[in-house]
Design a protein around this motif. Structure first.
Motif, mmCIF file in Angstrom:
data_model
loop_
_atom_site.group_PDB
_atom_site.id
_atom_site.type_symbol
_atom_site.label_atom_id
_atom_site.label_comp_id
_atom_site.label_asym_id
_atom_site.label_seq_id
_atom_site.Cartn_x
_atom_site.Cartn_y
_atom_site.Cartn_z
ATOM 1 N N SER A 91 0.809 -1.231 0.000
ATOM 2 C CA SER A 91 0.000 0.000 0.000
ATOM 3 C C SER A 91 0.837 1.274 0.000
ATOM 4 N N SER A 92 2.120 1.195 -0.316
ATOM 5 C CA SER A 92 2.965 2.386 -0.309
ATOM 6 C C SER A 92 2.899 3.161 -1.620
ATOM 7 N N HIS A 93 2.562 2.505 -2.712
ATOM 8 C CA HIS A 93 2.483 3.134 -4.024
ATOM 9 C C HIS A 93 1.232 2.648 -4.748
ATOM 10 N N ASN A 151 3.649 7.861 -5.229
ATOM 11 C CA ASN A 151 3.973 7.563 -3.837
ATOM 12 C C ASN A 151 2.820 8.067 -2.971
ATOM 13 N N VAL A 152 2.206 7.169 -2.193
ATOM 14 C CA VAL A 152 1.021 7.546 -1.423
ATOM 15 C C VAL A 152 1.352 8.644 -0.419
ATOM 16 N N VAL A 161 -0.556 12.274 -0.203
ATOM 17 C CA VAL A 161 -1.341 12.668 0.971
ATOM 18 C C VAL A 161 -0.794 13.931 1.604
ATOM 19 N N GLN A 162 0.534 14.120 1.598
ATOM 20 C CA GLN A 162 1.149 15.270 2.244
ATOM 21 C C GLN A 162 1.277 16.471 1.329
ATOM 22 N N MET A 163 0.685 16.425 0.175
ATOM 23 C CA MET A 163 0.907 17.498 -0.797
ATOM 24 C C MET A 163 0.238 18.791 -0.347
ATOM 25 N N ASP A 164 0.754 19.896 -0.867
ATOM 26 C CA ASP A 164 0.197 21.211 -0.620
ATOM 27 C C ASP A 164 -0.757 21.545 -1.760
ATOM 28 N N LEU A 165 -1.897 22.147 -1.417
ATOM 29 C CA LEU A 165 -2.875 22.462 -2.452
ATOM 30 C C LEU A 165 -2.332 23.463 -3.471
ATOM 31 N N SER A 166 -1.370 24.270 -3.071
ATOM 32 C CA SER A 166 -0.832 25.266 -3.987
ATOM 33 C C SER A 166 0.113 24.658 -5.020
ATOM 34 N N ALA A 187 0.739 21.189 -7.464
ATOM 35 C CA ALA A 187 0.218 19.912 -7.962
ATOM 36 C C ALA A 187 1.245 18.820 -7.709
ATOM 37 N N PRO A 188 0.833 17.666 -7.187
ATOM 38 C CA PRO A 188 1.791 16.583 -6.936
ATOM 39 C C PRO A 188 2.302 15.980 -8.232
#
Length: 512
Positions: A165-167, A181-182, A186-191, A193-194
């Motif tokens: 479940s890591s990727h 990468n999960v 999940v930790q991305m900033d809305l400003s 794009a991942p």
């Protein structure tokens, strides 16, 4: 002598009658039938009574059927072994059943558009769905929408998680397969794009299917495409390991559990077995049936939509648009069972039996929450349930410290406390050091002396406080006002020095 005769009457032994319990034939059948370890779950696009059906892997008998609509291709998923999910064919919602309650639809997860593919992480923490060209990722325990990944340029066709479940990997009609990468998503900033970890871009036509092997982030990934190739990639580096060219378009792909073979389903109904243990070092080759493990399974009359292999690697399951699902013996390549359906088979998978699949009275340990359709809480009357939708880890980036920052701060604080315990407070220590240095400098200065008339150094002058009396004689001590209230003159300062004979000589006096 009289002899007395006693007549003893013996009673016959009591007979205890035992009631015979009547056992129904169904109970006897259940007792004699061992619970299966693996089952087949399949769905088709034509059935009007059932959505999904559970078959016994070895006997082919129908065990369970789930009602409600039809499932889209590559959209069947089991969540935590307690819920069965499938995307409604051509609709914008996901059907959810409790896995042991086949006749009752638990809920529907409404999505922003038609769901093209669906998958759940093996640990049950995340649910991912493809909607047009975007990937939607939910947190299962809260129902919050964590991310909407719009990195594809055309519709997403398939999604798969790694076994740890890591990727997860997404593939689409834009010929691209993206490795995500999960934790990064999940930790991305809305400003910002991942970005995917890797972009697998060696296909020239839309990708039709993908499969992730074992070993988590070190797994190998297989993809199939309309460009008549199946490719094997290394997930950790994104490197292409093998590309096999066929004579037909490849519609489905899977590994066996030991990853000795790659199975590819063609548009013509044939299933191709590719040996991954060949001595050939060529990364790109054409498929040829030979005695080294490259074989062909023939039996379907139309394109093969899905493939799955049993845990022991001896049975291969295939679904086709010819409205059948077939079980094959891998070693002999013979079809051992044919499971008829009411329409083209959209999903067919071999899975391990969950603990409560055949326990009608059991209930999930944790019920599913209501799933959000928005990254943040919508404003106005369209707000769902009035709750506040918060992105995980978003507030930690803006308001709180990250884990590493907290660890660094605690580490510094620990050392500061240790230093203070040993050396004291920093400011007080600096002041104390300054005072000590000043005192040392004072002690280093030589005593002030001046020579007498005979050349002998005399001790330094002394300062005494005196005040004159009324008669003009200096008094040695300070006086307070007299009883009559008259103040006495102020004190005077006189400087005296000691002569060589020890008698104090007056030097100068200052009267205040």
């Amino acid at each position: 002598m009289a002899i007395m005769h006693l007549n003893v009457r013996c009673h016959p032994p009591l007979k205890i009658r035992r009631r015979k319990r009547s056992v129904s034939p169904s109970c006897l059948a259940e007792a004699n039938m061992a619970a299966p370890l693996e089952v087949v779950i399949s769905s088709d696009s034509g059935s009007q009574l059932w959505n999904c059906t559970v078959f016994d892997l070895h006997s082919g008998s129908s065990l369970l059927s789930y009602r409600g609509g039809n499932s889209a291709a590559r959209s069947l998923a089991v969540l935590r072994g307690e819920f069965l999910l499938s995307a409604q064919l051509g609709k914008n919602f996901i059907n959810v059943w409790e896995i042991q309650r086949k006749d009752q639809l638990q809920q529907k997860i409404v999505c922003p558009g038609v769901v093209t593919c669906l998958t759940a992480s093996p640990d049950g923490a995340f649910l991912a769905a493809g909607v047009a060209e975007a990937v939607y990722l939910w947190e299962v325990c809260t129902g919050k929408l964590l991310a909407v990944l719009s990195r594809h340029y055309q519709d997403v066709t398939c999604l798969k998680f790694t076994d740890d479940s890591s990727h997860f990997v997404s593939a689409g009609k834009d010929n691209l397969a993206l490795v995500w990468n999960v934790c990064s998503v999940v930790q991305m900033d809305l400003s910002h794009a991942p970005e995917p970890r890797h972009v697998l871009s060696r296909h020239s036509l839309p990708i039709t299917d993908l499969h992730c092997g074992h070993m988590g982030a070190q797994a190998r990934v297989a993809t199939s495409s309309l460009d008549q190739t199946a490719k094997v990639w290394e997930l950790s580096s994104g490197e292409l390991l093998l590309s096999v060219l066929f004579d037909v378009e490849i519609m489905s792909v899977t590994f066996d559990p030991s990853e000795y073979f790659l199975f590819c389903g063609g548009r013509d109904g044939n299933i191709f077995q590719v040996s991954l243990c060949s001595q050939s070092l060529n990364r790109e080759k054409s498929f040829q049936s030979d005695g080294e493990g490259n074989q062909v399974f023939k039996g379907h009359r139309s394109l093969v939509t899905c493939l799955s292999v049993s845990m022991d690697g001896t049975l291969l399951l295939s679904g086709s648009q010819d409205e059948t699902a077939r079980l094959w013996d891998v070693q002999s390549r013979q079809s051992v069972r044919c499971l008829a359906h009411k329409g083209p088979v959209t999903n067919a998978v071999i899975m391990a039996v969950s603990a409560n699949m055949f326990l009608p009275d059991s209930r999930p340990a944790v019920p599913l929450p209501r799933f959000s359709r928005h990254l943040q809480a919508p404003e106005g009357p369209d707000a769902e349930g009035g709750g506040a939708w918060v992105r995980p880890a978003l507030h930690t980036q803006e308001e709180e410290e990250s884990y590493l920052q907290k660890a660094d701060r605690l580490y510094s604080l620990m050392h500061a406390v240790s230093d203070k315990a040993l050396c004291g407070d920093g400011e007080n220590s600096a002041l104390r050091v300054a005072e000590l240095e000043e005192e040392v400098q004072t002690l280093k200065k030589p005593a002030a002396r001046r020579p007498s008339a005979c050349g002998v150094h005399q001790p330094a002058a002394s300062i005494s406080l005196r005040r004159p009396s009324a008669c003009g004689v200096h008094q040695p001590a300070a006086r307070r006002p007299s009883a009559c209230g008259v103040h006495q003159p102020a004190a005077s300062i006189s400087l005296r020095r000691t002569s060589a004979c020890g008698v104090h000589q007056p030097a100068a006096s200052i009267s205040l």
